[in-house]
Design an enzyme around this catalytic site. Sequence first.
Site, PDB file in Angstrom:
ATOM      1  CG  HIS A   1       0.152   6.510   5.440  1.00 19.33           C
ATOM      2  ND1 HIS A   1       1.320   6.983   5.983  1.00 19.33           N
ATOM      3  CD2 HIS A   1       0.366   5.195   5.181  1.00 19.33           C
ATOM      4  CE1 HIS A   1       2.209   5.995   6.051  1.00 19.33           C
ATOM      5  NE2 HIS A   1       1.654   4.897   5.573  1.00 19.33           N
TER       6      HIS A   1
ATOM      7  CB  CYS B   1       4.899   1.918   7.341  1.00 17.89           C
ATOM      8  SG  CYS B   1       4.486   3.411   6.436  1.00 17.89           S
ATOM      9  CG  LEU B   2       6.487   0.877   1.355  1.00 21.83           C
ATOM     10  CD1 LEU B   2       5.893   1.231  -0.004  1.00 21.83           C
ATOM     11  CD2 LEU B   2       7.631  -0.115   1.201  1.00 21.83           C
TER      12      LEU B   2
ATOM     13  CG  HIS C   1      -0.805   1.094   7.086  1.00 21.82           C
ATOM     14  ND1 HIS C   1       0.140   0.637   7.982  1.00 21.82           N
ATOM     15  CD2 HIS C   1      -0.134   1.900   6.220  1.00 21.82           C
ATOM     16  CE1 HIS C   1       1.321   1.152   7.665  1.00 21.82           C
ATOM     17  NE2 HIS C   1       1.181   1.919   6.590  1.00 21.82           N
ATOM     18  CD  GLU C   2      -1.698   2.637   2.604  1.00 25.71           C
ATOM     19  OE1 GLU C   2      -1.249   3.789   2.502  1.00 25.71           O
ATOM     20  OE2 GLU C   2      -0.973   1.655   2.832  1.00 25.71           O
TER      21      GLU C   2
ATOM     22  N   GLY D   1       0.831  -1.200   0.000  1.00 24.74           N
ATOM     23  CA  GLY D   1       0.000   0.000   0.000  1.00 24.74           C
ATOM     24  C   GLY D   1       0.862   1.246   0.000  1.00 24.74           C
TER      25      GLY D   1
ATOM     26  CD  GLN E   1       3.306   5.762   2.603  1.00 24.79           C
ATOM     27  OE1 GLN E   1       2.351   5.216   2.064  1.00 24.79           O
ATOM     28  NE2 GLN E   1       4.265   5.077   3.199  1.00 24.79           N
TER      29      GLN E   1
HETATM   30 NI    NI Z   1       2.485   2.992   5.440  1.00 30.52          NI
END
Ligand code: NI
Length: 172
Positions: free
Chosen positions: A139, A93-94, A135-136, A46, A51
């Site tokens: 963000h 998470c990235l 999660h998104e 995701g 991000q």
């Molecule tokens: Ni993330």
Amino acid sequence: MGILPILHYPDEILRQVSEPVETVTDEIRELIDQMIETMYAAPGVGLAANQVGVLKRIAVMDVSSGKKPEALIVMINPELLSSEGEESYEEGCLSVPNFTGDLNRAGSVQVCYTTTEGRKMTLCAEGLLARAVQHELDHLNGFLFIDRLPVMKRDMIKRKIKKAIRQGVYQY
Ligand code: NI
């Protein structure tokens, strides 16, 4: 097309609340294509627009990691309608590379959003997809998964990142 650089914690952009998309323009569709490419290249399941430095309410996800084309979901202006149950699962998470933690989230969610074609959709998700959606959404509201970890675990991750920044082995 192109892969975009992913911002890392503690970048302040990750802490801002993203703005709704008013019209799905060609520019927005181009951004979405780049986000999809960036997510698969990372690789991740995701990615939210902030991000990659764009404060718009857009998220892409694919919990099959590219194995099933139909698993790719693009959400514009997603809104949580309801959530149910509670599950603990390991999350990463990235934007917080190399760290994971177990945390509780709803086991199933109902979410509505606008598609790239500008249509309204409602989705019921459970398991990994329910987790990705939550999660998104976090963000888009300026939250990271580490904010939801027990305080000791969160502080440990923050300390390790600070040290890595000092050592020059962590970039943001
Ligand atoms: Ni993330």
